[in-house]
Write an enzyme that holds these catalytic residues in place. Structure first.
Site, PDB file in Angstrom:
ATOM      1  N   SER A 141     -16.917  -0.975   0.588  1.00 19.81           N
ATOM      2  CA  SER A 141     -15.995  -2.369   0.954  1.00 19.81           C
ATOM      3  C   SER A 141     -14.844  -2.287  -0.009  1.00 19.81           C
ATOM      4  CB  SER A 141     -17.133  -3.503   0.635  1.00 19.81           C
ATOM      5  OG  SER A 141     -16.385  -4.830   0.850  1.00 19.81           O
ATOM      6  N   HIS A 188     -22.826  -5.347   6.778  1.00 22.26           N
ATOM      7  CA  HIS A 188     -21.419  -5.007   5.921  1.00 22.26           C
ATOM      8  C   HIS A 188     -22.194  -3.978   4.769  1.00 22.26           C
ATOM      9  CE1 HIS A 188     -17.621  -4.999   4.227  1.00 22.26           C
ATOM     10  NE2 HIS A 188     -18.104  -5.374   3.338  1.00 22.26           N
ATOM     11  N   ASP A 200     -20.111  -5.431  11.899  1.00 20.14           N
ATOM     12  CA  ASP A 200     -20.039  -5.741  10.717  1.00 20.14           C
ATOM     13  C   ASP A 200     -19.293  -6.866  10.606  1.00 20.14           C
ATOM     14  OD1 ASP A 200     -19.012  -6.147   7.979  1.00 20.14           O
ATOM     15  OD2 ASP A 200     -18.964  -3.852   7.760  1.00 20.14           O
TER      16      ASP A 200
END
Lengths: 270, 1059
Positions: free
Chosen positions: A95, A246, A217
């Site tokens: 991320s 995610h 996601d």
């Protein structure tokens, strides 16, 4: 142990020639890598750390100004590598950490042999010719919800982000680490992340990037991976995994770990 | 671990390679562990005609005083002194290249390569780094630029000068790429530049570490004392010198120094007021010599003795004593100072020489000096360092000056120096600048994001600061007043004019830094004290970073643009090829996870059809919902779990039976409809629905048509309870404002579609009852129609939501044409009934004189006056007669627009509104929307017709119940009269509240009849003159209950005694 190591809870595991640095994303800490680490320690040195502001770090160290941009985190990564005297590493970022790693690699390309990005996005907001998945009003709502009741927000956000149901272990785990953050810090971090726009810097990233992404996601639409792929200054490769959510390395390790290992072991053929 | 030296040197031109070799030699000479950029910079400076030196002189905004370069050299030598020496390096091996230097070399290489576009495709090794590029890269190194800044030089400015000359002199297009990017931490200076400043503070705060550092310094001092040459340590630093010296002397006195020559040394400290003036100094020094001599002689009996002479602060050597107060021209004073100093230096040198030649004992000197003092000593007494055998020991301050190591983020490393270089700014390759926030540097006020209160505090403190600053500058006569300022030493050595300029500049800088610090402080304070304020401007606060980086990189971007298309082209080609190549090695591993041999594009394409269109949006919508109200998600998940289980079990015949049974229990009078509903729902849930051709979709659309409002509603709620085990969500499409049961305040200001979408989002497993779909406007109608077609519903913002397993029940009061003929039995008067029963009323039992002709009209009149009118339905329809009904019926048949207009006017007039108005107005709407609604008929899973209810039977049943109860209690002699209106109201009440007539009669009527009976007997009213009436009166207090259909739960009994 140096001050940086201590502050970021740096842990170095395993032994081997190659050094792998694992950077976790928003709302998690280094424990998010627990499924991956056992596969790496055999023949790599694995460096784990917590981003500043994550639950296990000292909130006193969180400088709201320094961390109002992703650069602050990038400097942290460099500081850790510097302190550990790492000369070259494979950076695996999840991320926001993926982007942070890329930023750090712009400053010090010599330190990064490649970057493996999981669920990375250079910009979460939609733009004229860009689909990031969020509108400003969505973000405002999100921030407002975080402000008004952080705990409730965590409980609601965790299943959405992870993509599982309330009772799954991954969701429980993510809610735990998410709620570990101090609410005002979490809000600041979230604002920094969601409002960031790193698109114009992508072309400066010359380190090879492996972009790994869940099929589904909430935060990162698949088109974003394509965008990253076409805009990176160096070589890049995209793999969309048949996973959901995610935090695929937490929620579906059986799918994600082999993919990650493959991307860590093999380089992009030029 | 590192590229071999020879490999590196191959990449350099001979010139540059020579510099590198010299630097390595220098590092080796100094016994340093690594060769750092500092060594290279020092080497570059050392050559007298050096390129760097020239550039420095040219770059300096002020004059090119030779002393400036001298100072620069000194700064570098001090910095090199600070470097740690190698611990375990075997003497023969050259110190390896440090990371920082390696990075600088790589940068230089990259620049060189980029500089010549025609060579772009050349292999890396073919590019030789020229000296200029090496210098530029070295200047980019943060440790180098820091040292330069200490000497009042700005490395970006110097760099700019070099680049300018490069551009002018040769065709080589050197660029500044990476100027800001490629900085390196001064690892060699034991400082991690990337370090979080908070951590640094923490580090400084911890006392054990600083203590350790001090002992290291003391240890270093001992090492120096033991040397043969350069053995007299002078502690140079800005602070804490005293404590270091004290520590050193204490250890000497405690004899903690081991068995060396220092074992028996004695200490002599110079008096604080030692040198007062020129006349005294010689005498004092003579005294000192004698003293030292006696000391040394006294201990000469023992083998190794000596004296350590503590000179204290060396300031007296270069500064005029404060006592020497006669005002005179500065130059004369200066001369006197140097005179005194010179004598002292010379005398001391003699002293030292004398004792060191003799073998009896030795004399050491210990002194302290600030950097400034030490530099001045070197300038004014050039021979002192040698004659005195001095060795500077740098003492690093625990708390670095704010300007020395500025925080990242608050101001860039070089921002201040850049700021001071106004004349140089216009150079084309402007220093890319770590000044990341232009706004911050330009106008501090712009970025203050404090709340007013904190702003005020900030301004107050700022004012104080201004005052202090002013005071300071007004008392500027004493040069030491600025000692704390950043690079102060030069100003001392320079002519006065320059000095003043410099001071002004420095002060400006300092001022800027101080205000920034202050600002920062209040920003932080405010952030913590008043988080609310910052929330509101949160997004503003976040905005700048994006810009800040732009400024950092845009020079790069510009530079790159010409190459961009080419690059991306090759890359995309390479990308596809590469995938095919890279796939084979991947195939053997983890085959099962991703389809083997599928290149990137396939992966992406696989994901696309659904993901890129539907899921993100869906997720997105769901997310929004949950961000807004995350609690509901919990429910949703529970329900969803439950629902999944339920959905899995096939709804077979058994479930149909169950459903049918459940429905008929609740809505007994609509058995046919219940049967159809049960069938349709069963079919839809098991996947065969008529309209969707096999596409499995979870939602069900039922259209309930026909007049029976209550029946439809009850059917829906029964269905909801049976299938979703929850109450249905009722959304009125027609007139939301007037008859919504619960007007959720969340829905205020939202369109019907928004509300539906919201509801579905909140719980995709519910039953949503959309009432009066025939009153829907075009938009709603279209939205619902699309939803029926596509299974997704869009709200007014265009955000779509998947309908999930929702059951939609649409109700409409019209009847499909083919069913029209069925409905000509009893006209439907539900609306009228509703209007009658809905208004507030109570029942009253009263006794009145029996008049056969006259009805109790007065009561009715009264009633009429007080009864409030309902907006949509007139409540005055006590005159329920067949004629009206008949008329109504006829109108229903003729959907004629002109007719309707007339009706409409009637509706508006509200004078003596006839009972049929409501129905008619409903038909007005329905008739206009009917064509639309008929479309819905085709898309819905099933249309269920509800038959009109026969109210007459209910009416007669109620009447007979009342009569029978009355007769049973009061007796046959009395008769009870119920007027039509009251009866109608009771019928309505019974119908809408769905109570059993008998139950109500037992609970409410019977007690009142008993009461009446007692009243009658006591009043002794004869049964033939009076009559008992059951009448409805307006309820005075029950206004708030008007939303609910209800029967009165008590009856007022009034027995008039006059009769």
């Amino acid at each position: 142990m140096g001050i940086v190591e201590e502050a970021h809870n740096v842990r170095v595991l395993g032994s081997g020639e190659r050094i792998i640095v694992l950077g976790h994303g928003f709302g998690t800490d280094q424990s998010v890598w627990k499924h991956l680490i056992p596969h790496l320690v055999e023949d790599h040195r694995v460096i784990l750390y917590d981003n500043m502001g994550a639950g296990p770090t000292n909130p006193e160290y969180f400088d709201f100004d320094r961390y109002s941009t992703l650069e602050g985190y990038a400097y942290d990564v460099l500081a850790i590598l510097e302190e550990l005297q790492v000369e070259s590493c494979i950076f695996v970022g999840h991320s926001v950490s993926a982007i942070v790693g890329a930023l750090a690699s712009i400053t010090r390309p010599d330190l990064f042999s490649k970057i493996v990005m999981i669920s990375a996005s250079p910009r979460y907001l939609n733009d004229v010719d860009y689909y990031g998945g969020f509108e400003q009003e969505d973000l405002d709502q999100l921030f407002e919800a975080m402000r008004s009741n952080y705990k409730a927000w965590c409980a609601g956000f965790a299943p959405l982000a992870v993509g599982g149901d309330m009772d799954s272990v991954a969701v429980q785990e993510f809610s735990r680490t998410l709620f570990n953050m101090r609410p005002d810090i979490a809000l600041s971090v979230a604002q920094t992340i969601f409002q960031s726009d790193m698109r114009q810097f992508l072309s400066l990233v010359t380190v090879p990037c492996h972009i790994v992404q869940s099929m589904k996601d909430l935060a990162v639409p698949v088109v974003v991976s394509e965008y990253l792929h076409t805009h990176f200054g160096g070589h890049s490769i995209v793999e969309v995994m048949a996973s959901d959510g995610h935090l695929p390395q937490l929620s579906s390790p059986d799918i994600v770990i082999p993919v990650l290992l493959r991307h860590i072991r093999f380089d992009i053929a030029v | 671990m590192r590229a071999g030296l020879s490999t590196i040197q191959q990449t350099l031109t001979p010139e540059a390679a020579t510099v590198l070799n010299h630097s390595i030699a220098e590092a080796a000479r100094r016994n340093h562990g690594q060769t750092t950029p500092l060594h290279v910079a020092a080497t570059l400076l050392a050559s007298p005609s050096g390129y760097l030196r020239q550039a420095c002189i040219r770059s300096h905004p002020n004059s090119s005083h030779p002393l400036q370069c001298r100072a620069l050299e000194l700064c570098f030598s001090v910095a090199l002194e600070r470097l740690p020496s190698a611990q375990n390096l075997s003497p023969g091996i050259d110190p390896p290249i440090s990371n920082a230097l390696m990075a600088a070399l790589k940068r230089a290489q990259a620049h060189q390569r980029r500089g010549c576009p025609e060579q772009q495709q050349q292999p890396l090794l073919a590019v030789k780094v020229e000296l200029e590029q090496l210098i530029v890269s070295i200047l980019d190194d943060p440790s180098v630029s820091r040292v330069m800044r200490e000497a009042s030089f700005s490395s970006p400015a110097v760099k700019a000068t070099i680049e300018q000359s490069l551009n002018a002199s040769s065709s080589i297009n050197s660029s500044t790429i990476g100027g800001g990017l490629g900085f390196r931490p001064a690892q060699t200076a034991n400082r991690n530049l990337y370090l979080n400043p908070r951590l640094q503070q923490q580090q400084q705060g911890s006392s054990p570490q600083s203590g350790q550092q001090r002992t290291e310094e003391v240890k270093k001092a001992f090492d120096i004392l033991l040397r043969a040459k350069k053995r007299n340590p002078v502690f140079v630093g800005e602070s804490e010198l005293e404590s270091v010296v004290r520590e050193l002397l204490q250890r000497i006195e405690r004899r903690e120094v081991g068995d060396g020559p220092l074992r028996n040394v004695q200490l002599i400290s110079l008096d604080k007021d030692f040198p007062l003036d020129r006349t005294q100094i010689s005498m004092k020094l003579k005294e000192l010599e004698v003293l030292v001599e006696t000391k040394i002689n006294s201990c000469s009996s023992s083998d190794a003795g000596g004296v350590i002479l503590d000179l204290g602060d060396l300031k007296w050597l270069v500064e005029q004593p404060t006592g020497f107060g006669s005002p005179g021209p500065a130059q004369i004073q200066q001369q006197i100072v140097s005179e005194t100093g010179r004598i002292a230096v010379a005398e001391m040198a003699k002293l030292l020489a004398r004792f060191n030649e003799g073998c009896a004992g030795r004399l050491w000197l210990i002194g302290t000096a600030t950097c400034e003092t030490y530099l001045r000593c070197q300038v004014y007494h050039p021979s002192m360092e040698n004659d005195w055998d001095l060795q500077a020991v740098p003492i690093t301050a625990r708390n670095p000056h704010p300007g020395l190591f500025p925080r990242f983020g608050s101001n860039g490393i070089l921002s201040s120096s850049v700021e001071s270089l106004a004349p140089l700014k216009s150079f084309p390759p402007a220093p890319p600048a770590l000044a990341r926030r232009p706004s911050e540097n330009i106008d501090p006020a712009q970025r203050m994001s404090c709340c007013p209160q904190c702003m005020e505090n900030y301004e107050q403190e700022l004012a104080k600061l201004v005052a202090k600053q002013f005071e300071k500058s007004s008392s500027e006569a004493k040069p030491e007043a600025t000692r704390s300022s950043l690079p102060p030493w030069l100003q001392m050595a320079k002519p006065d004019i320059v000095k003043d300029q410099m001071q002004a500049k420095d002060q400006e800088l300092m001022w800027k830094q101080k205000t920034q610090e202050l600002q920062k402080k209040w920003d932080d304070t405010c952030l913590h004290l008043h988080p609310n304020f910052h929330r509101s401007i949160g997004s503003d606060r976040i905005a700048p970073p994006a810009l800040s980086m732009t400024s950092l990189y845009n020079s790069n971007l510009l530079q790159r643009q010409p190459f961009q298309p080419k690059l991306s082209l090759t890359r995309s080609l390479g990308g596809t090829l590469l995938m095919n190549k890279s796939q084979p090695p991947n195939q053997h591993s983890e085959r099962e996870v991703t389809p083997p041999g599928s290149p990137v594009r396939t992966d992406l394409a696989l994901g696309r059809p659904k993901i890129s269109e539907n899921s993100p949006e869906k997720n997105h919508n769901e997310r929004i919902k949950d961000f807004a109200g995350c609690i509901s998600s919990q429910q949703q998940d529970n329900v969803s779990d439950w629902q999944k289980d339920k959905a899995i079990t096939p709804l077979d015949a058994d479930s149909f039976k169950m459903l049918f049974k459940g429905l008929t229990e609740k809505v007994g009078w609509q058995t046919e409809a219940a049967s159809v509903v049960a069938t349709t729902v069963t079919q839809c849930k098991s996947g065969n629905n008529k309209r969707r051709g096999g596409a499995a979709r979870g939602e069900t659309w039922l259209l309930f048509v026909g007049p029976d409002r209550v029946g439809k509603k009850k059917m829906a709620s029964a269905l909801s309870e049976l299938v979703c085990s929850s109450n249905p969500v009722i959304i009125h499409i027609g007139s939301q404002s007037s008859d919504d049961e619960v007007l959720d305040k969340n829905f205020r200001g939202k369109t019907v579609l928004d509300r539906i979408v919201e509801t579905v989002r909140r719980n995709p497993f519910s039953l949503i009852l959309l009432e009066d779909i025939d009153r829907a406007d075009m938009l709603v109608h279209g939205g619902i129609k699309r939803a029926m077609e596509r299974g997704r519903l869009a709200d007014s913002h265009g955000r779509e939501v998947s309908l999930g397993n929702t059951i939609f029940v649409l109700t409409a009061s019209w009847l499909p044409e083919n069913l029209k003929n069925l409905s000509n039995c009893i006209p439907v008067d539900e609306e009228k009934l509703a209007s009658v029963a809905g208004s507030d009323w109570q029942l009253k039992l009263s006794v009145s004189v029996k008049t056969s002709k006259r009805r109790a009209d007065w009561l009715h009149d009264d009633d009429r006056v007080t009864k409030p009118r309902k907006e949509s339905a007139p409540g005055l329809s006590f005159d329920l007669n067949e004629a009206a009904d008949a008329e109504d019926d006829g109108r229903e048949g003729s959907r004629n627009s002109s007719d309707l207009t007339v009706e409409h006017e009637h509706g508006r007039s509200l004078v003596n509104v006839r009972p049929s108005t409501t129905t008619a107005s409903v038909q007005l709407r329905s008739s206009t929307t009917t064509p639309l609604s008929y479309e819905l008929l085709n898309f819905a899973d099933e249309t269920i017709t509800f038959k009109p209810v026969d109210f007459d039977s209910l009416r007669s049943k109620i009447a007979s119940t009342i009569a029978s109860r009355f007769a049973a209690i009061v007796g046959d002699s009395w008769s009870v009269e119920v007027d039509t209106e009251t009866l109608e109201k009771i019928v309505g009440g019974v119908w809408f509240s769905q109570t059993q007539v008998v139950d109500w009669a037992d609970k409410v009527l019977v007690p009142s009849f008993h009461q009446m009976k007692t009243g009658l007997s006591s009043a002794a009213i004869s049964d033939d003159t009076a009559i008992i009436r059951l009448v409805s009166v307006r309820d005075s207090e029950g206004q708030q209950n008007s939303e609910e259909w209800r029967l009165p739960d008590k009856i007022t009994v009034a027995v008039d005694n006059r009769l």
